[in-house]
Structure formats: structure tokens, C-alpha cells
Write a protein that holds these residues in place. Sequence first.
Motif, PDB file in Angstrom:
ATOM      1  N   ALA A 134       0.829  -1.209   0.000  1.00 56.55           N
ATOM      2  CA  ALA A 134       0.000   0.000   0.000  1.00 56.55           C
ATOM      3  C   ALA A 134       0.860   1.254   0.000  1.00 56.55           C
ATOM      4  CB  ALA A 134      -0.926  -0.008   1.214  1.00 56.55           C
ATOM      5  N   ARG A 135       1.956   1.214   0.732  1.00 61.48           N
ATOM      6  CA  ARG A 135       2.842   2.384   0.855  1.00 61.48           C
ATOM      7  C   ARG A 135       3.660   2.607  -0.415  1.00 61.48           C
ATOM      8  NH1 ARG A 135       4.654   1.005   5.377  1.00 61.48           N
ATOM      9  NH2 ARG A 135       6.430  -0.209   4.651  1.00 61.48           N
ATOM     10  N   LEU A 190      -5.354  -0.499  -4.683  1.00 61.35           N
ATOM     11  CA  LEU A 190      -6.133  -0.784  -3.483  1.00 61.35           C
ATOM     12  C   LEU A 190      -7.621  -0.591  -3.760  1.00 61.35           C
ATOM     13  CD1 LEU A 190      -4.140   0.897  -0.564  1.00 61.35           C
ATOM     14  CD2 LEU A 190      -3.881  -1.388  -1.537  1.00 61.35           C
ATOM     15  N   THR A 191      -8.426  -1.500  -3.265  1.00 62.37           N
ATOM     16  CA  THR A 191      -9.874  -1.314  -3.271  1.00 62.37           C
ATOM     17  C   THR A 191     -10.236  -0.326  -2.157  1.00 62.37           C
ATOM     18  OG1 THR A 191     -10.241  -3.111  -1.711  1.00 62.37           O
ATOM     19  CG2 THR A 191     -10.168  -3.693  -4.068  1.00 62.37           C
ATOM     20  N   GLU A 192     -11.515   0.040  -2.083  1.00 62.20           N
ATOM     21  CA  GLU A 192     -11.946   0.914  -0.982  1.00 62.20           C
ATOM     22  C   GLU A 192     -11.693   0.244   0.359  1.00 62.20           C
ATOM     23  OE1 GLU A 192     -15.866   2.451  -1.258  1.00 62.20           O
ATOM     24  OE2 GLU A 192     -15.589   3.327  -3.238  1.00 62.20           O
ATOM     25  N   GLY A 203      -9.404  -1.969   0.891  1.00 61.39           N
ATOM     26  CA  GLY A 203      -7.956  -1.980   1.046  1.00 61.39           C
ATOM     27  C   GLY A 203      -7.435  -0.662   1.581  1.00 61.39           C
ATOM     28  N   GLN A 204      -7.976   0.437   1.100  1.00 61.31           N
ATOM     29  CA  GLN A 204      -7.552   1.751   1.576  1.00 61.31           C
ATOM     30  C   GLN A 204      -7.892   1.929   3.058  1.00 61.31           C
ATOM     31  OE1 GLN A 204      -9.267   4.712  -1.016  1.00 61.31           O
ATOM     32  NE2 GLN A 204      -8.437   3.759  -2.855  1.00 61.31           N
ATOM     33  N   ARG A 205      -9.074   1.451   3.439  1.00 55.55           N
ATOM     34  CA  ARG A 205      -9.492   1.580   4.830  1.00 55.55           C
ATOM     35  C   ARG A 205      -8.614   0.718   5.747  1.00 55.55           C
ATOM     36  NH1 ARG A 205     -14.125  -0.018   4.160  1.00 55.55           N
ATOM     37  NH2 ARG A 205     -14.199  -2.046   5.198  1.00 55.55           N
ATOM     38  N   ALA A 234      -5.597  -0.303   5.105  1.00 57.10           N
ATOM     39  CA  ALA A 234      -4.235   0.249   5.101  1.00 57.10           C
ATOM     40  C   ALA A 234      -4.108   1.396   6.091  1.00 57.10           C
ATOM     41  CB  ALA A 234      -3.866   0.702   3.695  1.00 57.10           C
ATOM     42  N   ALA A 235      -5.124   2.251   6.167  1.00 59.48           N
ATOM     43  CA  ALA A 235      -5.074   3.386   7.089  1.00 59.48           C
ATOM     44  C   ALA A 235      -5.066   2.906   8.545  1.00 59.48           C
ATOM     45  CB  ALA A 235      -6.268   4.306   6.841  1.00 59.48           C
TER      46      ALA A 235
END
Length: 281
Positions: free
Chosen positions: A14-15, A58-60, A62-64, A66-67
Amino acid sequence: MIDWSDLHHFLALAREGSLSAAARGLGVDHVTVARRVAALEASISLKLVDRRPRSYALTEDGQRIAAIGAQMEETAFAVERAARAAKPELDGEISISAPPSLANILIAPKLMQLRRRYPGILIKLIGEKRTASLSRREADLALRLSRPTQPGLIARKIGHFEFGLYGAPSYLKETPPYAFAFIAYDASMDDTPQQQWLTEIAGTRQIVLRTNDLENQAAATRAGVGLAALPRFLGDTDRRLERCDTDRKPVSREVWLIVHNDLRRAPAVRAVAGFLEDCLR
């Protein structure tokens, strides 16, 4: 339960934005990153990435994840730093990140001195152009040519070095100044003082080679391709190179020693930091 290692590999993806970049940062192959991300998806029953022919996005979800995971990762690294700092022994592995030229010429030849003084300390010396993250423990200590601005880092200027203009002795003897050719960094280094200095000296004369690798520049200079701006600690000690006089004021770079605030009092880290200061003195 989520496997922390799976999450760690996903956060690197993700990074960094790509399998290959994540793999380089983690010191594994890209297949391992892909396998770990797939394992994480299976364990939480969520699709975290869209697998495209040339990239991962990233999917939505995945973004969540990852955060949220980034906060967990920072906490995990803080625990690691606290555990390392609490050890009173002068032993264990200490990793050093430094520009390749400093690592190869100024640090590596003197490591035997450190071994004699602190036989329990093991060194991981990483010669790299990129900026290693001390917060993520990619390195315990780092040498950099500019002062960092990231929070949590302690920086101390421990030296500086000048650049000189160098050529092969035969090239300087046989080539008149008006016909000098030059060897420079590529465009990614145009903002550096040494690149600007060389460009001013070259003027309208040709830059015949551009490369982002300092050793490539030195090798081409030794071969008589042209003149290059090289650190004096490299050029002055190489009999295959000769410094060329110029009426331009020499340019220099500062060297900063960086350590994370959590580790600055760890005995082994302090011992290696003192060694690095001696190397640059």
C-alpha cells in the motif's frame, strides 16, 4: 486472528504502490509479497487489491484497512524500538544506512576498528541512495547529506566533504581545456550543489555521459571519457585520477548522523554512532 506478517507485507504494498518496490523495501521477492497479501485477504474475507496486468490498486476496503494498519504498524515499531533501547548490553545487530560512496570508502574499511572495540556488535551496512525509514526500523542509524525534517528523528552534523573536478592523467595531458567533455548525474540530481557546480564549469562544452551512479562516473573518468565532479575522499586517494584546477569556488556537502529519538540512548546504538563520527572526522 490476523497474521501480523501478512499485514506488514500488505502495508508495504500500500505504501510503495507496486509489488517490486514493496519487495525491495522488505528484502524479499515479489512472489512473497503477493502470497502474503492473498493470505491476508483470505483471513479477513475481504478483497484488498485489484490485480491488474501491470499493477496492483487498493480497493476501498484496502484503503481503509491500510489506514488502520498503518497505526498498528507504527505502534509495533515503537514497541521494537523501546525493547531495543532497554537492552544495556553492547551487542546485537545495528543497521547503518549511508550513501554508497560513504559506505564503501569511509565506513567499510574501518569496520575492523569497531569489531576490536565492540566484538558483540554485529553491523548491517546498507549502501543505498534512497532514504531509509528509521521510524520503520529499516535502519538504526543513517548518514545523510541533508538534515531530515521528519518528526521523531535526532540529527547531528558530523562532518562535510568537498568535491573536486577530476580526469584521467592522460586525458588531462592530451586534451586542451576548450575540448574538455564532462560526466554528470542525470536530471534527477539537477538540484544538488555538485551538479550545479559541474554544469557551471562545463558551460557550453558537452556533457557526454549522464548517470545516477557515482561509481559509474568515477569509472568513466578513469577510462578517459571526460571530467567529473567527485568527492575528494574518492578522487584524491585514486592514483588513476588527477584533480583539475578550476577558478570556481569548491562546493561541499554536509554529512548528518540520524537516529530515532527512541534509540538515541541505547548503548549499542551510541557506540556505533561514535564510530561513525570517527569515520567522518
